[in-house]
Enzyme design. Structure first.
Site, PDB file in Angstrom:
ATOM      1  N   GLY A 191      12.454  95.546  63.426  1.00 45.82           N
ATOM      2  CA  GLY A 191      11.785  95.901  64.661  1.00 45.82           C
ATOM      3  C   GLY A 191      11.817  94.750  65.656  1.00 45.82           C
ATOM      4  N   CYS A 192      11.451  95.060  66.896  1.00 45.81           N
ATOM      5  CA  CYS A 192      11.520  94.056  67.961  1.00 45.81           C
ATOM      6  C   CYS A 192      10.464  92.968  67.780  1.00 45.81           C
ATOM      7  CB  CYS A 192      11.398  94.729  69.319  1.00 45.81           C
ATOM      8  SG  CYS A 192      10.001  95.877  69.473  1.00 45.81           S
ATOM      9  N   TYR A 193       9.211  93.360  67.585  1.00 46.82           N
ATOM     10  CA  TYR A 193       8.178  92.353  67.338  1.00 46.82           C
ATOM     11  C   TYR A 193       8.455  91.546  66.063  1.00 46.82           C
ATOM     12  CZ  TYR A 193       4.960  94.438  70.851  1.00 46.82           C
ATOM     13  OH  TYR A 193       4.357  94.889  71.998  1.00 46.82           O
TER      14      TYR A 193
END
EC number: 1.2.1.38
Length: 335
Positions: A155-157
């Site tokens: 994921g991005c985070y």
């Protein structure tokens, strides 16, 4: 050249994938697919993403029976930019035919079926592939990516958070019992292309969300090997993540030790830039880079990481994984 298929090509991450595949010297954009019932089926890709008019005018094909047959018999690899539960259903079909799958959803990131019931709201029926998937944090898991048929793109985070924290954790520099505190802001594109009130132009603001229950918190903790406190925010801009992370260091840790941990971790990794000054969204938006900087005072450390959520946090990291898997230079098609 490798016949490359993108499923979920109408969304923001799917569109970035299409552009990257189109420009990659070893990949051929073999098909852009959307769900069979999608209102975008048969539209030109460039009609949804007008910056690609004249360059990417391929139609968005429905993933019906004919589409599946074409992919299963002619594709060399599949990129999934689909909803989590859709990826969980589709990926095993492609994998069963021997196709490498690079999944941008969260469907295979954590090897725990209960995690999906708790945080994603669906029952995961592919325990076999959960166990076999490689977590595609490109700078850290290259050997696993090379060996795996299924790559779960982070994921991005988690990408921003793990790139910032793993050098410290690996070097044993974080104080025992300390939970790193991650304060991260993402652009509105992180919420996806589907219309919603809170992401409409007149409603968007800077606000926290997902306190204590965001699905990326356990993903970060799982792959860091340490519990974290994570607070995401929706930012009032289009793209990019800025993560400011607070860490208590073990007694006696010096600035030189911290510097060396990052230098050692990212030596020879061209897509991670140790900037020497605090990063910004402006510095990474539209790029595949991860920018990192840190500052120490006593035994407290502030680490700041900036990435483009649609690129390093999704599409360009998937491309890094493709490069690793197929033996291309890591930054091929990216810089």
């Amino acid at each position: 050249m490798l016949n490359t298929v993108i499923v979920g090509a109408s969304g923001y991450a799917g569109a970035e994938l299409a552009a990257l595949v189109q420009n990659h010297p070893q990949l051929k954009l073999f098909g852009l697919y959307v769900s069979a019932g999608s209102q975008d089926a048969h539209k030109r890709f460039s009609s949804l993403h007008p910056q690609w008019v004249g360059a990417l005018d391929q139609p968005l094909l429905p993933l019906d029976e004919d589409g599946m047959t074409r992919i299963l018999t002619q594709a060399d690899l599949v990129l999934l930019a689909t909803a989590h539960e859709v990826s969980a259903t589709l990926a095993p079909k492609f994998l069963a035919k021997g196709l490498p799958v690079f999944d941008l959803s969260g469907a295979f990131r954590v090897r725990d079926q209960q995690f999906y019931a708790s945080y994603y709201g669906f029952t995961h029926d592919s325990e076999q592939w959960l166990d076999q998937a490689a977590y595609g944090l490109a700078e850290w898991n290259a050997e696993a990516v090379k060996a795996a048929q299924l790559i779960a793109v982070p994921g991005c985070y988690p990408t921003a958070s793990l790139c910032a924290l793993k050098p410290l954790q690996q070097a044993g520099l974080i104080a025992k019992g300390w939970q790193p505190i991650i304060n991260a802001v993402s652009g509105v594109s992180g919420a996806g292309r589907k219309a919603a009130i809170n992401t409409s132009f007149c409603e968007v603001s800077l606000n926290p969300y997902g306190t204590f229950n965001h699905r990326h918190q356990p993903e970060i903790s799982h792959h860091l090997g340490k519990e974290v406190l994570f607070q995401p925010h929706l930012g009032n801009y289009v793209r990019g993540i800025l993560a400011t992370i607070y860490v208590q260091l073990a007694d006696g840790v010096t600035p030189t030790q911290v510097d060396q941990a990052y230098l050692k971790a990212y030596e020879g990794k061209p897509l991670v830039r140790l900037t020497g000054q605090m990063p910004s969204i402006r510095g990474v938006a539209g790029t595949p880079y991860c920018d990192l900087a840190w500052q120490q005072q006593g035994n407290m450390l502030v680490v700041v990481c900036a990435i483009d959520n649609l690129l390093k946090g999704a599409a360009s990291q998937a491309m890094q994984c493709i490069n690793i898997k197929f033996g291309f230079e890591p930054a091929t098609g990216l810089i």
